[in-house]
Scaffold this active site. Structure first.
Site, mmCIF file in Angstrom:
data_model
loop_
_atom_site.group_PDB
_atom_site.id
_atom_site.type_symbol
_atom_site.label_atom_id
_atom_site.label_comp_id
_atom_site.label_asym_id
_atom_site.label_seq_id
_atom_site.Cartn_x
_atom_site.Cartn_y
_atom_site.Cartn_z
ATOM 1 N N GLU A 53 0.832 -1.206 0.000
ATOM 2 C CA GLU A 53 0.000 0.000 0.000
ATOM 3 C C GLU A 53 0.871 1.263 0.000
ATOM 4 O O GLU A 53 0.545 2.255 -0.655
ATOM 5 C CB GLU A 53 -0.904 0.041 1.238
ATOM 6 N N ALA A 155 10.078 -37.024 -8.554
ATOM 7 C CA ALA A 155 10.036 -37.269 -9.988
ATOM 8 C C ALA A 155 10.145 -38.772 -10.159
ATOM 9 O O ALA A 155 11.019 -39.393 -9.559
ATOM 10 C CB ALA A 155 11.218 -36.584 -10.656
ATOM 11 N N LEU A 205 21.441 -28.856 -4.148
ATOM 12 C CA LEU A 205 20.254 -28.271 -3.528
ATOM 13 C C LEU A 205 20.255 -26.739 -3.551
ATOM 14 O O LEU A 205 19.882 -26.096 -2.573
ATOM 15 C CB LEU A 205 20.067 -28.793 -2.088
ATOM 16 N N GLY A 294 14.627 -38.727 0.232
ATOM 17 C CA GLY A 294 14.142 -39.808 -0.609
ATOM 18 C C GLY A 294 12.863 -40.435 -0.072
ATOM 19 O O GLY A 294 12.069 -39.790 0.615
HETATM 20 P P1 NDP Z 1 16.311 -40.883 2.217
HETATM 21 O O1 NDP Z 1 17.036 -39.939 1.388
HETATM 22 O O2 NDP Z 1 14.858 -40.739 2.452
HETATM 23 O O3 NDP Z 1 17.053 -40.875 3.619
HETATM 24 C C1 NDP Z 1 16.562 -41.677 4.653
HETATM 25 C C2 NDP Z 1 17.480 -41.581 5.811
HETATM 26 O O4 NDP Z 1 17.344 -40.308 6.436
HETATM 27 C C3 NDP Z 1 17.124 -42.575 6.868
HETATM 28 O O5 NDP Z 1 17.666 -43.830 6.591
HETATM 29 C C4 NDP Z 1 17.705 -41.925 8.092
HETATM 30 O O6 NDP Z 1 19.080 -42.254 8.188
HETATM 31 C C5 NDP Z 1 17.583 -40.441 7.807
HETATM 32 N N1 NDP Z 1 16.482 -39.914 8.600
HETATM 33 C C6 NDP Z 1 16.639 -39.227 9.749
HETATM 34 N N2 NDP Z 1 15.473 -38.931 10.285
HETATM 35 C C7 NDP Z 1 14.534 -39.439 9.480
HETATM 36 C C8 NDP Z 1 13.125 -39.462 9.550
HETATM 37 N N3 NDP Z 1 12.441 -38.877 10.525
HETATM 38 N N4 NDP Z 1 12.473 -40.101 8.568
HETATM 39 C C9 NDP Z 1 13.120 -40.672 7.544
HETATM 40 N N5 NDP Z 1 14.467 -40.691 7.443
HETATM 41 C C10 NDP Z 1 15.170 -40.075 8.403
HETATM 42 O O7 NDP Z 1 16.649 -42.370 1.749
HETATM 43 P P2 NDP Z 1 16.012 -43.406 0.771
HETATM 44 O O8 NDP Z 1 17.007 -44.522 0.761
HETATM 45 O O9 NDP Z 1 14.620 -43.693 1.074
HETATM 46 O O10 NDP Z 1 16.044 -42.684 -0.637
HETATM 47 C C11 NDP Z 1 17.249 -42.437 -1.327
HETATM 48 C C12 NDP Z 1 17.087 -42.777 -2.797
HETATM 49 O O11 NDP Z 1 16.058 -41.989 -3.358
HETATM 50 C C13 NDP Z 1 18.316 -42.491 -3.609
HETATM 51 O O12 NDP Z 1 18.564 -43.607 -4.429
HETATM 52 C C14 NDP Z 1 17.971 -41.308 -4.456
HETATM 53 O O13 NDP Z 1 18.607 -41.355 -5.692
HETATM 54 C C15 NDP Z 1 16.495 -41.438 -4.597
HETATM 55 N N6 NDP Z 1 15.844 -40.140 -4.756
HETATM 56 C C16 NDP Z 1 15.104 -39.886 -5.875
HETATM 57 C C17 NDP Z 1 14.420 -38.692 -6.022
HETATM 58 C C18 NDP Z 1 13.515 -38.468 -7.181
HETATM 59 O O14 NDP Z 1 12.682 -37.539 -7.143
HETATM 60 N N7 NDP Z 1 13.606 -39.219 -8.261
HETATM 61 C C19 NDP Z 1 14.536 -37.620 -5.035
HETATM 62 C C20 NDP Z 1 15.348 -37.979 -3.900
HETATM 63 C C21 NDP Z 1 15.955 -39.190 -3.798
HETATM 64 P P3 NDP Z 1 19.782 -42.182 9.610
HETATM 65 O O15 NDP Z 1 19.057 -43.129 10.477
HETATM 66 O O16 NDP Z 1 21.182 -42.454 9.376
HETATM 67 O O17 NDP Z 1 19.552 -40.762 10.045
HETATM 68 ZN ZN ZN Z 2 0.783 -2.887 5.948
#
Ligand code: NDP
Ligand code: ZN
Length: 363
Positions: A53, A155, A205, A294
């Site tokens: 405004e 994706a 990122l 992931g």
């Molecule tokens: P994530 O990337 O989801 O990581 C999971 C890890 O995060 C857990 O094992 C844990 O490890 C840590 N973590 C800590 N707190 C939490 C919580 N509250 N909830 C969940 N996880 C937590 O792993 P994924 O293995 O499931 O996925 C990875 C794969 O996904 C890769 O192969 C990647 O290439 C693919 N990917 C694909 C995407 C796409 O859009 N095509 C995007 C992103 C990933 P810890 O116990 O050590 O903390």
């Molecule tokens: Zn205002």
């Protein structure tokens, strides 16, 4: 009035110029109209800087007296970093104020309108309300729930895989879809991924758009602090990185990661609880989080009921394989009665892919 929608649509367009850069404030636009002529307009561009405004009234100058002001959000009535806009409108002597939507901020809610009406200004509320609410969905959610707005993005191939069985995921979708992801990043205060994604993909990122855009905070869920030192999120200083860890990580280990752009934030418990995390982030003024995987991390957000919007890209490819991951892994739901039900908001083709935007159904 006949032209209200037209001018409000312009005010919304003006408001959009501030999207992604006004947090923790909303994006707001204002247009001043006198005798059927636009004599001023303005947007709120950054917290602490003048409200929409103020810019619009300044541009209109003397012509603002007796004019109609279109504003996408109820004018503020409290002293924040800047004086109240409702007072400014009254002092300026505008004749009419058209408001798209009311402000859910308890400090403002209805009080701005009241102030205008008490001064004898003709006030109309609700013109293009839906569009205005959509524009500020992040701000409204943050203000009313005191937790950040969470967008879950993934994706996948047409058979619903986010990587091959070996974890290869570069690239599933087209360049156009990936560019779209970058504009979503720029809209959010933070990007969040699990440590496994950092290990598997080593993502940067950051926002890499030709027109620029601010870099959100990079948040990694990493209970035991396993993020590799050589990871891009640690080595490049383009954005802040917050490593969220459990309560059991030794201080000496945390000290190894000391860098000006890296923060290690221990939770109060050995594991990272998503709800607790979101409250902590809200306290740090993070109003929105873009969750990019992931699959385990997605599952945690879904299970915690902490998702406000899903953006999914489907590529015309088949990856196949029982061992190839799907967008939401982890434990999942056991019964159909419990699953997360969604309403599809939008479907678009983007490059060679399909983009679906969905929001959880309100039960
Ligand atoms: P994530 O990337 O989801 O990581 C999971 C890890 O995060 C857990 O094992 C844990 O490890 C840590 N973590 C800590 N707190 C939490 C919580 N509250 N909830 C969940 N996880 C937590 O792993 P994924 O293995 O499931 O996925 C990875 C794969 O996904 C890769 O192969 C990647 O290439 C693919 N990917 C694909 C995407 C796409 O859009 N095509 C995007 C992103 C990933 P810890 O116990 O050590 O903390
Ligand atoms: Zn205002």
């Amino acid at each position: 009035m006949q032209h209200d929608e037209r001018y409000m649509r312009f005010a919304l367009e003006v408001a959009k110029t501030g999207l992604g850069q006004t947090a923790p404030n909303p994006a707001v636009g204002a247009v001043v109209v006198k005798n059927g002529e636009i004599v001023g307009f303005g947007a709120h561009l950054k917290a602490g800087e003048p409200h929409a405004e103020v810019h619009a009234i300044r541009m209109a100058g003397d012509k603002a007296k007796g004019a109609t002001v279109y504003v996408t959000l109820e004018p503020c009535s409290h002293f924040g970093k800047t004086p109240p806009c409702a007072d400014l409108l009254v002092e300026t002597g505008v004749k009419r104020v058209v408001i798209a939507t009311t402000d859910p901020n308890p400090l403002v809610a209805g009080k701005g309108i009241e102030k205008l009406q008490n001064a004898g200004i003709d006030v109309t509320v609700g013109v293009l309300k839906e569009e205005a609410d959509e524009l500020n969905r992040i701000f409204f959610h943050y203000i009313t729930t005191k937790t950040p707005f969470v967008t879950l993005k993934y994706a996948c191939s047409l058979d619903g895989k986010i990587a091959t069985k070996t974890g290869d995921s570069k690239w599933i979708t087209s360049e156009e879809a990936r560019r779209d992801v970058h504009s979503y990043r720029a809209l959010h205060d933070a990007i969040l991924v699990g440590v496994n994604t950092v290990i598997a993909d080593d993502p940067r990122l950051t926002v890499r758009l030709s027109e620029g855009g601010k870099n959100p905070i990079r948040i990694i869920l990493d209970t035991h602090l396993r993020t590799p030192f050589h990871a891009n999120v640690i080595q490049d200083t383009e954005a802040e990185t917050w490593l969220i860890v459990g309560s059991d990580v030794p201080k000496e280990r945390m000290a190894l990661y000391e860098k000006p752009h890296v923060r290690i934030i221990p939770m109060n418990a050995p594991n990272i609880d998503i709800r607790e995390l979101l409250h902590m982030l809200a306290e740090q003024k993070v109003t929105s989080v873009f969750v990019e995987g992931g699959s385990r991390v997605h599952d945690s957000f879904v299970q915690a009921g902490a998702v406000q919007e899903i953006v999914a890209y489907f590529a015309p490819k088949i990856i196949g394989g029982n061992d190839a991951r799907t967008p939401v892994g982890g434990v999942g739901f056991a019964k159909m009665a419990d699953v997360l039900e969604l309403t599809i908001k939008r479907i678009e083709t983007i490059g060679s892919d399909i983009k679906v935007v969905a929001i959880p159904k309100i039960k």
